[in-house]
Scaffold this active site. Sequence first.
Site, PDB file in Angstrom:
ATOM      1  N   HIS A   1       0.346  -0.834   0.117  1.00 59.37           N
ATOM      2  CA  HIS A   1       0.492  -0.115   0.139  1.00 59.37           C
ATOM      3  C   HIS A   1       0.595   1.550   0.209  1.00 59.37           C
ATOM      4  O   HIS A   1       1.153   2.481  -0.472  1.00 59.37           O
ATOM      5  CB  HIS A   1      -0.994  -0.073   1.128  1.00 59.37           C
ATOM      6  N   GLU A   2       2.002   0.801   0.877  1.00 58.48           N
ATOM      7  CA  GLU A   2       2.737   2.803   0.774  1.00 58.48           C
ATOM      8  C   GLU A   2       3.784   2.617  -0.246  1.00 58.48           C
ATOM      9  O   GLU A   2       3.884   3.642  -0.713  1.00 58.48           O
ATOM     10  CB  GLU A   2       3.267   2.733   2.507  1.00 58.48           C
TER      11      GLU A   2
ATOM     12  N   HIS B   1       1.578   4.286  -2.961  1.00 59.29           N
ATOM     13  CA  HIS B   1       2.090   6.053  -2.818  1.00 59.29           C
ATOM     14  C   HIS B   1       3.032   6.535  -3.222  1.00 59.29           C
ATOM     15  O   HIS B   1       3.255   7.115  -3.472  1.00 59.29           O
ATOM     16  CB  HIS B   1       2.205   6.609  -0.914  1.00 59.29           C
TER      17      HIS B   1
ATOM     18  N   HIS C   1       3.679   6.913  -6.792  1.00 60.77           N
ATOM     19  CA  HIS C   1       3.160   7.354  -7.213  1.00 60.77           C
ATOM     20  C   HIS C   1       3.789   9.119  -7.356  1.00 60.77           C
ATOM     21  O   HIS C   1       4.443   9.344  -7.982  1.00 60.77           O
ATOM     22  CB  HIS C   1       1.921   8.020  -6.187  1.00 60.77           C
TER      23      HIS C   1
END
Length: 603
Positions: free
Chosen positions: A392-393, A396, A399
């Site tokens: 998940h991180e 980020h 991105h």
Amino acid sequence: MADIKQLPTREQVDSSLTWDLTPIYQDRQAFNQAFDQVAKQIEALPELQGKLARSSKDLVQVIDAMMAAIRPAEKLYVYASLKHDQDTTDADNQALSGRTQSLLTKLESNLAWFEPELLAVESKTLDQWIQTDSGLKPYEHYLRTITDEREHVLTPAAEKLLAQAGDALNASSNTFDVLNDADLEFPVVEDDDGGTVQLSQGIYDQLIQSTKPEVRQMAFKQLYAVYHQFRHTLAATLSGNVKTHNFEASVHHYQDARQAAMNANHIPESVFDSLVTSVNDHLPLLHRYVALRKQILKLPELHMYDLYTPITGEPKLSYTFDEAKAEALRALAVLGPDYLSHVQEAFDSRWIDVVENKGKRSGAYSSGMYDTAPYILLNWQDNLESLFTLVHEMGHSMHSYYTTHNQPYQYGDYSIFVAEIASTTNETLLTDYLLNKYDDKQVQAFVLNHYLDGFKGTVFRQTQFAEFEHFIHQQDAAGQPLTADYLSQYYLELNKKYYGKDVISDPEIADEWARIPHFYYNYYVYQYATGFAAANTLAQRINSGEPAKREAYLNYLKSGSSDYPINVMRKAGVDMTQTAYLDQAFAEFEKRLNQFETLAKTM
């Protein structure tokens, strides 16, 4: 008496499991030198006032000078925040963070004149400048995002006054952070092995998943006993924060705080309303899932502390951090070799702070800015949940990486509305990967359970949070005091509505609002739910194997803030002003719930 397991101090953690911040500033001396230089730049900013409206060339010079001060100030802030969060009890780190926050308040104050002065330029004049001056072309969308808010920007003097009040207006939020991360002391409890362990946020997240009912019940009751003890103080901090949001919205001529928050990202309020309506319409699916949980666990009563333990028993999948890194690379391979090379760079370059230590901020996040690596904070446990958190991180961080390497500084960040989509797409890809990798029914059931729990926790639970957040802002605006009793009473009723008759809403859960840091983020939580739902659509597009669809996704990662978030997502393949993506998400939830029910009957 058995030894009590204690968290290590920061100094006791192996350096290979900590992030390396020296590429930002080699040492404190380098930070201080940069700080002094930025402070001088900030002091000089008021000298630019009154110049931007003279000509397009003057406007370019003013914006360039502003960016030259904002950019290094942002770098200072990121460094100070990361240092603070690695050990919130360290006095030097606290001072570093405090100094930097004050510097940013000064920066905002000394630039408060900019937007009012820009908006004083006639629209026709500004449009002509943008079309004829090549120096303004790189700032066209940046300027549009400001001029779109003409009616909500105050006079230079008023904006400066609000900026100067920044530290005071943020006091409630800062007080909560200190209480939650540093000052609250939790008791010693029993762990799965019968030993004693110091309860913490990270340990609680682990124990609440225990397969032993007595362990998770004790962890639940002991954690909430601490929050209940301070519920009146925490109601005051939350109320103060809500008042800040409502005050800032009011003085800027918004109808309410929600409109102000969503306007900042140019998100129609209908997106929020459609989410809440759709989730409420599909609550029977959540009720069906929790009823199945009660049945499979063979519990006479299903309590709130029973909602996180794997239905299938002890996890069949667990990972050390090194094992998780390898698995993450395999799961994300569908995104292509370029994406994987940057994930490997994150692993090799110590962008990740891995394990929990005394005073470390709870939870997990990705943080950075244009001139730093996109760092990741974790509080690692050797379980599947931590693997999902890592992936998940990393979503980020990738991105951020793609944005900063494909956009100029002024577009080198992205809206929080699209931020959660990248991270949750990674989680969805990991789920698909694990379901395809393992034929074993136990493992399949465990992964399906994890997906269903993730959907429950992200779409249903975060929408529950969004409903609560909107309610308390409305109530404060109507003059209702947000006392602890008032907050807890409403929260308990909301909790009962969401989880239905098969779950006992234990009295402790009424105080859950007191421990949720996202209630201080100003209409943030709904975006977890919309992001998770959109991620279902994007993951399906990526898994289709069509290069054009993968490329559209990577282009979304590269877009930064170069366009409005709704437009960025349309280009990626999801129109979030429509409800189709929500319908598709709930259809996927129901499909996997059906699969899980079928598997459960054969086990």
